[in-house]
Design a protein around this motif. Structure first.
Motif, short mmCIF file in Angstrom:
data_model
loop_
_atom_site.label_atom_id
_atom_site.label_comp_id
_atom_site.label_asym_id
_atom_site.label_seq_id
_atom_site.Cartn_x
_atom_site.Cartn_y
_atom_site.Cartn_z
N ALA A 1 44.97 23.90 38.29
CA ALA A 1 44.28 24.85 39.16
C ALA A 1 44.60 24.58 40.62
O ALA A 1 44.86 25.51 41.40
CB ALA A 1 42.77 24.78 38.93
N ALA A 2 44.61 23.32 41.01
CA ALA A 2 44.91 22.97 42.40
C ALA A 2 46.33 23.37 42.77
O ALA A 2 46.59 23.80 43.90
CB ALA A 2 44.73 21.47 42.60
N MET A 3 47.26 23.23 41.82
CA MET A 3 48.67 23.53 42.08
C MET A 3 49.03 24.98 41.76
O MET A 3 50.19 25.37 41.86
CB MET A 3 49.55 22.60 41.26
CG MET A 3 49.42 21.12 41.62
SD MET A 3 49.87 20.76 43.34
CE MET A 3 51.60 21.21 43.34
N ASP A 4 48.04 25.77 41.36
CA ASP A 4 48.26 27.18 41.02
C ASP A 4 49.32 27.32 39.92
O ASP A 4 50.25 28.12 40.03
CB ASP A 4 48.67 27.97 42.26
CG ASP A 4 48.62 29.48 42.04
OD1 ASP A 4 47.83 29.93 41.18
OD2 ASP A 4 49.38 30.21 42.71
N ILE A 5 49.17 26.52 38.87
CA ILE A 5 50.09 26.58 37.74
C ILE A 5 49.38 27.29 36.59
O ILE A 5 48.43 26.74 36.00
CB ILE A 5 50.53 25.17 37.31
CG1 ILE A 5 51.21 24.44 38.47
CG2 ILE A 5 51.47 25.25 36.10
CD1 ILE A 5 51.56 23.00 38.16
N ALA A 6 49.79 28.50 36.31
CA ALA A 6 49.16 29.27 35.23
C ALA A 6 49.60 28.73 33.87
O ALA A 6 50.68 28.15 33.72
CB ALA A 6 49.55 30.74 35.35
N ARG A 7 48.75 28.91 32.89
CA ARG A 7 49.03 28.40 31.54
C ARG A 7 50.34 28.93 31.00
O ARG A 7 51.09 28.22 30.31
CB ARG A 7 47.87 28.77 30.61
CG ARG A 7 48.01 28.20 29.20
CD ARG A 7 46.81 28.56 28.34
NE ARG A 7 46.90 27.99 27.01
CZ ARG A 7 46.53 26.75 26.69
NH1 ARG A 7 46.01 25.97 27.62
NH2 ARG A 7 46.65 26.30 25.46
N GLU A 8 50.65 30.20 31.30
CA GLU A 8 51.85 30.83 30.76
C GLU A 8 53.09 30.61 31.63
O GLU A 8 54.18 31.06 31.27
CB GLU A 8 51.62 32.33 30.57
CG GLU A 8 51.41 33.11 31.87
CD GLU A 8 49.98 33.05 32.37
OE1 GLU A 8 49.67 33.75 33.36
OE2 GLU A 8 49.16 32.31 31.77
#
Length: 225
Positions: free
Chosen positions: A99-106
């Motif tokens: 979430a902090a790194m803005d990494i989406a699950r997909e």
């Protein structure tokens, strides 16, 4: 900082400034950390402190082997996969970091880059590889003592303005680490600690992992109060 400030304020640092760490400062951290207690004062640990081009070669070798699908060759036993509450806590901190790194699950590309960042030892300017003597391999006490000194390393570093993260990804391709760091065969590679000056603009560095409460973790017996 006093002891409470160090322990309560320390967090794992996964983004570092492009700024070297003086060897003398690392020596100071190690000298303090080596006051950690050990069973019968055995002090089983050894440290291989790598920086500069030596560390860069380890990074490149780790990344190349992992991208090529070479199985990991970690020397210290991994044990069974985490399940239950342990797995839930592992997933919990991963969600905080993503979430902090803005990494989406997909987002497979960003997720892979995050994994490779670990194999690059988070691009830290220093890595401390912790080993112990192969003559005592199989003893549970020696790794326990090495864990104690690692805890002291991360706290001693924090008290001097340095950030760290305990990083087993950095030593999972042990032949690369052993060759580049000049680690003899009579040593078992246990783990490594990435170290450097924290980059306060790196989002993941603001993540504070959650802890169980004392009531969840401890049982008190025989107290009058």
């Amino acid at each position: 900082m006093d002891f409470d400030q160090v322990v309560q304020g320390r967090r794992s640092i996964r983004g570092y400034l492009n700024k070297p760490v003086p060897e003398a400062l690392v020596r100071e951290v190690l000298a303090l950390a080596m006051r950690a207690p050990t069973s019968l004062n055995t002090q089983p640990w050894n440290f291989y402190v790598v920086a500069g081009e030596v560390l860069n070669r380890i990074r490149r070798g780790n990344v190349e082997r992992n991208l090529a699908g070479v199985p990991h060759s970690r020397e210290f036993r991994l044990g069974p996969d985490y399940t239950g509450a342990h797995r839930e806590r592992q997933i919990g901190v991963a969600k905080q970091l993503f979430a902090a790194m803005d990494i989406a699950r997909e987002d497979k590309a960003k997720r892979q880059e995050w994994v490779l960042r670990g194999f690059r030892q988070f691009d830290a300017p220093v890595s401390i590889v912790i080993t112990y003597d192969r003559a005592i391999y199989g003893s549970d006490v020696a790794p326990f003592d090495c864990g104690g000194v690692v805890n002291c390393i991360v706290n001693a570093a924090w008290s001097r303005g340095l950030g760290t993260v305990i990083n087993s990804q950095g030593i999972m391709q042990s032949p690369v680490v052993r060759a580049e760091a000049g680690i003899p065969e009579d040593q078992v590679i246990q783990t490594c600690v990435a170290m450097g000056w924290p980059d306060d603009s790196f989002p993941a560095n603001a993540v504070v992992s959650q802890r169980k409460s004392v009531d969840e973790a401890a049982v008190f017996l025989g107290f009058d109060d």
